[in-house]
Motif scaffolding. Structure first.
Motif, PDB file in Angstrom:
ATOM      1  N   TYR A  34      -4.394   4.704   2.467  1.00 60.37           N
ATOM      2  CA  TYR A  34      -3.941   3.782   3.502  1.00 60.37           C
ATOM      3  C   TYR A  34      -3.662   4.499   4.833  1.00 60.37           C
ATOM      4  O   TYR A  34      -4.020   4.017   5.897  1.00 60.37           O
ATOM      5  N   GLU A  90       0.816  -1.226   0.000  1.00 61.40           N
ATOM      6  CA  GLU A  90       0.000   0.000   0.000  1.00 61.40           C
ATOM      7  C   GLU A  90       0.847   1.273   0.000  1.00 61.40           C
ATOM      8  O   GLU A  90       0.416   2.303  -0.488  1.00 61.40           O
ATOM      9  N   THR A  91       2.050   1.196   0.552  1.00 60.62           N
ATOM     10  CA  THR A  91       2.929   2.366   0.574  1.00 60.62           C
ATOM     11  C   THR A  91       3.955   2.339  -0.560  1.00 60.62           C
ATOM     12  O   THR A  91       4.842   3.195  -0.601  1.00 60.62           O
ATOM     13  N   PRO A 123      -2.663   5.741  -3.443  1.00 57.01           N
ATOM     14  CA  PRO A 123      -2.938   4.615  -2.547  1.00 57.01           C
ATOM     15  C   PRO A 123      -2.371   4.788  -1.136  1.00 57.01           C
ATOM     16  O   PRO A 123      -3.025   4.420  -0.156  1.00 57.01           O
ATOM     17  N   ALA A 124      -1.179   5.334  -1.008  1.00 60.02           N
ATOM     18  CA  ALA A 124      -0.587   5.511   0.323  1.00 60.02           C
ATOM     19  C   ALA A 124      -1.407   6.485   1.162  1.00 60.02           C
ATOM     20  O   ALA A 124      -1.550   6.298   2.374  1.00 60.02           O
TER      21      ALA A 124
END
Length: 169
Positions: free
Chosen positions: A158, A106-107, A154-155
């Motif tokens: 998250y 995710e990161t 995305p990060a």
């Protein structure tokens, strides 16, 4: 984008080597980054829309400022540098560490320290990094992520639930 050199890190975030940005991203290697969340005196959060020139996640909304650590750089110095480079922002008080994320899909395999800073702008946005920016309430961001997560990096999606608890306090 220049091909910067990043530190490669192991599962404990210890430096094990160096590699070019291009190769780090191409091979999905663990490295380091920061995200800085800039709050206004009204309690609104500044978000940036990533430039279409970015090699990862172009054209989506993201943290106020974010970036990779240069080889040999520490997290705190990087947070100050990224605010200056991306927003031309030098807050009265340095950014405060909120929490650290482990490297994961995710990161983008980045160990990430998330920071909070206070500034009201106006900001001078770096055009190669940011196409636009704006202030949003925390509630609006939460609803927007729920409705259209694809509008965000995305990060950021998250880290948002965890960041929200720190930003509301």
């Amino acid at each position: 984008m220049s091909d910067e050199i990043f530190d490669l890190v192991d599962e404990q975030d210890q430096v094990i080597g160096q590699q070019s940005r291009r190769e780090v991203h191409r091979l999905g290697l663990r490295h380091r980054a920061v995200h800085i969340l800039v709050l206004s005196s009204k309690g609104e959060l500044f978000l940036q829309k990533r430039s279409l020139l970015k090699d990862k996640h172009p054209g989506v909304w993201d943290s106020s400022s974010s970036g990779h650590l240069d080889s040999g750089e520490d997290y705190d110095a990087c947070a100050v540098r990224e605010l200056r480079e991306e927003l031309a922002c030098a807050p009265v008080h340095p950014p405060v560490r909120l929490f650290k994320l482990d490297a994961c899909p995710e990161t983008g395999q980045e160990f990430v320290w998330v920071y909070k800073a206070f500034a009201d702008g106006p900001f001078s946005l770096h055009p190669e990094e940011i196409s636009e920016g704006n202030w949003f309430t925390l509630e609006r961001i939460t609803a927007w992520i729920s409705e259209r997560p694809q509008d965000f990096a995305p990060a950021f999606v998250y880290l948002w639930p965890r960041a929200l608890s720190f930003l509301r306090n």
